[in-house]
Design an enzyme around this catalytic site. Structure first.
Site, short mmCIF file in Angstrom:
data_model
loop_
_atom_site.label_atom_id
_atom_site.label_comp_id
_atom_site.label_asym_id
_atom_site.label_seq_id
_atom_site.Cartn_x
_atom_site.Cartn_y
_atom_site.Cartn_z
N GLY A 11 0.86 -1.18 0.00
CA GLY A 11 0.00 0.00 0.00
C GLY A 11 0.89 1.22 0.00
O GLY A 11 1.80 1.32 -0.84
N GLU A 12 0.66 2.13 0.91
CA GLU A 12 1.53 3.30 1.05
C GLU A 12 2.10 3.30 2.48
O GLU A 12 1.33 3.46 3.45
CB GLU A 12 0.77 4.60 0.79
CG GLU A 12 0.58 4.91 -0.68
CD GLU A 12 1.90 4.90 -1.46
OE1 GLU A 12 1.88 4.46 -2.63
OE2 GLU A 12 2.96 5.27 -0.90
N SER A 13 3.40 3.11 2.61
CA SER A 13 4.00 3.00 3.94
C SER A 13 3.76 4.27 4.76
O SER A 13 3.55 4.20 5.98
CB SER A 13 5.50 2.72 3.83
OG SER A 13 6.12 3.70 2.98
N CYS A 24 6.13 -5.41 0.32
CA CYS A 24 6.30 -4.08 -0.30
C CYS A 24 6.27 -2.97 0.76
O CYS A 24 7.24 -2.82 1.49
CB CYS A 24 5.25 -3.90 -1.39
SG CYS A 24 5.72 -2.66 -2.59
N ILE A 55 5.25 -3.64 -7.71
CA ILE A 55 4.43 -2.45 -7.92
C ILE A 55 5.00 -1.31 -7.07
O ILE A 55 4.81 -1.27 -5.86
CB ILE A 55 2.96 -2.71 -7.52
CG1 ILE A 55 2.40 -3.94 -8.23
CG2 ILE A 55 2.09 -1.47 -7.79
CD1 ILE A 55 1.06 -4.42 -7.67
N ARG A 56 5.78 -0.44 -7.71
CA ARG A 56 6.47 0.66 -7.00
C ARG A 56 7.18 0.11 -5.76
O ARG A 56 7.09 0.62 -4.64
CB ARG A 56 5.47 1.75 -6.57
CG ARG A 56 4.83 2.48 -7.71
CD ARG A 56 3.84 3.53 -7.24
NE ARG A 56 2.67 2.91 -6.64
CZ ARG A 56 2.37 2.93 -5.36
NH1 ARG A 56 3.18 3.56 -4.52
NH2 ARG A 56 1.29 2.32 -4.91
N HIS A 91 4.68 -8.80 -4.45
CA HIS A 91 3.33 -9.09 -3.97
C HIS A 91 2.87 -10.51 -4.32
O HIS A 91 2.12 -10.69 -5.30
CB HIS A 91 2.34 -8.10 -4.59
CG HIS A 91 2.55 -6.70 -4.18
ND1 HIS A 91 1.90 -6.12 -3.11
CD2 HIS A 91 3.34 -5.74 -4.70
CE1 HIS A 91 2.27 -4.86 -2.99
NE2 HIS A 91 3.16 -4.59 -3.92
N GLU A 118 0.63 -12.08 -2.97
CA GLU A 118 -0.82 -12.12 -2.72
C GLU A 118 -1.64 -11.75 -3.94
O GLU A 118 -2.86 -11.96 -3.97
CB GLU A 118 -1.19 -11.21 -1.54
CG GLU A 118 -1.13 -9.72 -1.79
CD GLU A 118 0.27 -9.14 -1.73
OE1 GLU A 118 1.24 -9.93 -1.60
OE2 GLU A 118 0.41 -7.92 -1.83
#
Ligand code: GLN
Length: 217
Positions: A42-44, A74, A144-145, A196, A198
């Site tokens: 997600g966004e840390s 991630c 992903i990023r 990822h 998942e």
């Protein structure tokens, strides 16, 4: 499952597919009785801020230090890292915080921005002893990023590296073809991947984490 932000629903499905029960965690009291915790992608920075707002950050740091098994993917890898090479800062200039526990330094968005997200096959150590004596098995990984690991401390085991081969990845932060970057590590009860599993239906990383929780790996 830390269910503050990010792709925790995909991890819930992966844990259940791997044969275990998972619940979403959003409050400090919900940490009681946990066998293990997954911190999703997600966004840390968002997960960090929400964990502090919900007064989860400190109790979680304590549980990690006490030996709670945690798997971070991630953004989750970033949040488990002791150090970030290029932390994001908030409007006051304060750097983002991590829960820590893993003696690694990560670089956020190391492989580039969203449009440089990519997929690749890599060898992952410790996944599947039926495949090879070393337990190394091929995994199809989606980045992903994602971050990469720039430094591992003593006691941190490297489980997978990626060597971006295609020249398009040479045009930005991604290292020139041939430069291996660390994308999966383990240190005792802590596991982290830059990618990822998942989102691809891959179960073996979650199965490894479940074996770690049970003391079988
Ligand atoms: N897919 C992800 O989790 C991206 C992580 C994100 N770039 C961060 O720095 O937190």
């Amino acid at each position: 499952m830390l269910a503050l932000q990010g792709d925790f629903r995909e991890h819930l499905r992966a844990i259940e597919a791997a044969g275990a029960e998972a619940v979403g965690i959003r409050r400090p009291k919900e940490l009681d009785g946990l066998d293990g915790l997954i911190i999703p992608g997600g966004e840390s920075t968002a997960i960090d801020k929400l964990a502090r707002a919900f007064e989860l950050a400190e109790p979680l740091r304590e549980r990690i230090a006490e030996g709670l098994p945690v798997y971070g993917s991630c953004a989750g890898m970033i949040l488990l890292a002791n150090d970030i090479a290029d932390p994001a800062t908030d409007l006051s200039g304060a750097p983002q915080q991590t829960f820590g526990g893993l003696d690694i330094t990560v670089r956020r968005n190391a492989f580039g921005r969203q449009r440089e997200s990519f997929e690749t096959d890599l060898d992952f150590k410790g996944l599947d002893f039926s495949a090879t004596a070393s337990g190394v098995a091929p995994v199809h990984a989606v980045f992903i990023r994602g971050p990469w690991v720039e430094r591992v401390g003593p006691g941190v085991e490297i489980l997978a590296q990626v060597v971006p081969a295609d020249p398009e990845h040479a045009s930005h932060a991604v290292p020139l073809p041939g430069t291996a970057r660390i994308v999966a590590v383990r240190s005792g009860h802590l596991l982290a991947t830059s990618f990822h599993p998942e989102v691809t239906g891959e179960k073996r990383v979650h199965e490894l984490f479940i074996r770690m929780i049970r003391g079988e790996a």
